[in-house]
Design an enzyme around this catalytic site. Structure first.
Site, mmCIF file in Angstrom:
data_model
loop_
_atom_site.group_PDB
_atom_site.id
_atom_site.type_symbol
_atom_site.label_atom_id
_atom_site.label_comp_id
_atom_site.label_asym_id
_atom_site.label_seq_id
_atom_site.Cartn_x
_atom_site.Cartn_y
_atom_site.Cartn_z
ATOM 1 N N GLU A 110 -3.236 -3.041 -0.646
ATOM 2 C CA GLU A 110 -3.233 -1.685 -0.106
ATOM 3 C C GLU A 110 -4.033 -0.737 -0.992
ATOM 4 O O GLU A 110 -4.812 0.095 -0.507
ATOM 5 C CB GLU A 110 -1.791 -1.187 0.021
ATOM 6 C CG GLU A 110 -0.983 -1.900 1.082
ATOM 7 C CD GLU A 110 0.443 -1.390 1.147
ATOM 8 O OE1 GLU A 110 0.667 -0.201 0.829
ATOM 9 O OE2 GLU A 110 1.345 -2.166 1.504
ATOM 10 N N TYR A 131 5.358 -8.678 -2.869
ATOM 11 C CA TYR A 131 5.243 -7.238 -3.100
ATOM 12 C C TYR A 131 4.001 -6.906 -3.933
ATOM 13 O O TYR A 131 3.202 -6.056 -3.529
ATOM 14 C CB TYR A 131 6.506 -6.694 -3.758
ATOM 15 C CG TYR A 131 6.522 -5.192 -3.848
ATOM 16 C CD1 TYR A 131 7.016 -4.423 -2.794
ATOM 17 C CD2 TYR A 131 6.029 -4.530 -4.959
ATOM 18 C CE1 TYR A 131 7.015 -3.043 -2.857
ATOM 19 C CE2 TYR A 131 6.021 -3.152 -5.030
ATOM 20 C CZ TYR A 131 6.524 -2.409 -3.978
ATOM 21 O OH TYR A 131 6.504 -1.042 -4.050
#
Length: 246
Positions: free
Chosen positions: A191, A184
């Site tokens: 991103e 994660y």
């Protein structure tokens, strides 16, 4: 936000009708095959290309279109699954997870890669000329690819086994409820890097587009915390339930 590692967006309800279970089984199996193809192809290209740092842009062009774009777009069905009650996942968290991926894939990677119709508005941030070497965006793309790919292979494989009536091995269960601790942060960081790199070229398309990406980066801070803690809570519930069964 990348990881749906412990979310239940593809987990069926206990009394799901057989046709719906069959559909969800096919959906998870197809998604598993697509994400496995993306991940393994990226890994093989990374190993094959020499020297790799000079050829990373080629990996983007080999995987993004149509493979990665289509694979991630297919995940939009998970919002529908949640809305109509096929699965147990809350609509809000499912939408947040899917929408953030759509933003990166279609709102950043697509308009700001070399060869894009939009790249004339600014320098491409990923997938440029291999002769010029890799950019920071190329490394961020790899971070997304492998964080997303490994997470989704584990998740879709887990649900495919459940829906197919197969037993899930303990090591697969461990992967599903533990790997998000690493994947994660890796995915979310990649991103954010891509969105940050896209700010200047976005401003050349329209100033509001730049501010839109800035607002998304700001939202990522509380959004990431909400989803990360959601996954941790989901993990605790599952492990407590498992210990009671054992």
């Amino acid at each position: 936000m990348p990881a749906q590692s412990t979310a239940t967006s593809s987990a069926p309800r206990k009394q799901t009708p057989k046709p719906v279970r069959a559909y969800l089984f096919v959906y998870n199996l197809v998604s598993l095959a697509l994400w496995a193809t993306c991940t393994l192809r990226g890994l093989l290209l990374l190993i094959k290309l020499t020297p790799p740092a000079d050829n990373l842009p080629a990996i983007f062009h080999a995987i993004y279109s149509p493979l990665l774009a289509a694979t991630q777009t297919l995940a939009g069905l998970e919002v529908l699954h949640s809305l109509v009650g096929f699965v147990r996942a809350p609509v809000t968290t499912t939408f947040m997870q899917v929408a953030s991926r759509f933003l990166v894939v279609w709102g950043v990677m697509y308009p700001f890669h070399e060869g894009s119709l939009f790249v004339e508005f600014g320098e491409g941030i990923v997938g440029g000329d291999p002769a010029k070497g890799a950019k920071l965006g190329d490394y961020a793309f790899l971070g997304c690819l492998f964080a997303w790919g490994i997470t989704e292979c584990i998740r879709y494989g887990f649900f495919a086994l459940q829906l197919g009536g197969f037993s899930v091995q303990k090591w697969w269960m461990w992967l599903r409820y533990n790997t998000f601790f690493v994947l994660y942060p890796a995915g979310i960081s990649s991103e954010c890097v891509l969105m940050w790199l896209g700010l200047d070229p976005a401003a050349k398309i329209h100033p509001l587009y730049r501010w839109f990406l800035i607002s998304m980066l700001v939202i990522y801070v509380p959004g990431s915390y909400i989803l990360y803690t959601h996954m941790m809570a989901q993990r605790r519930r599952v492990l407590r339930g498992k210990s009671r069964v054992d």
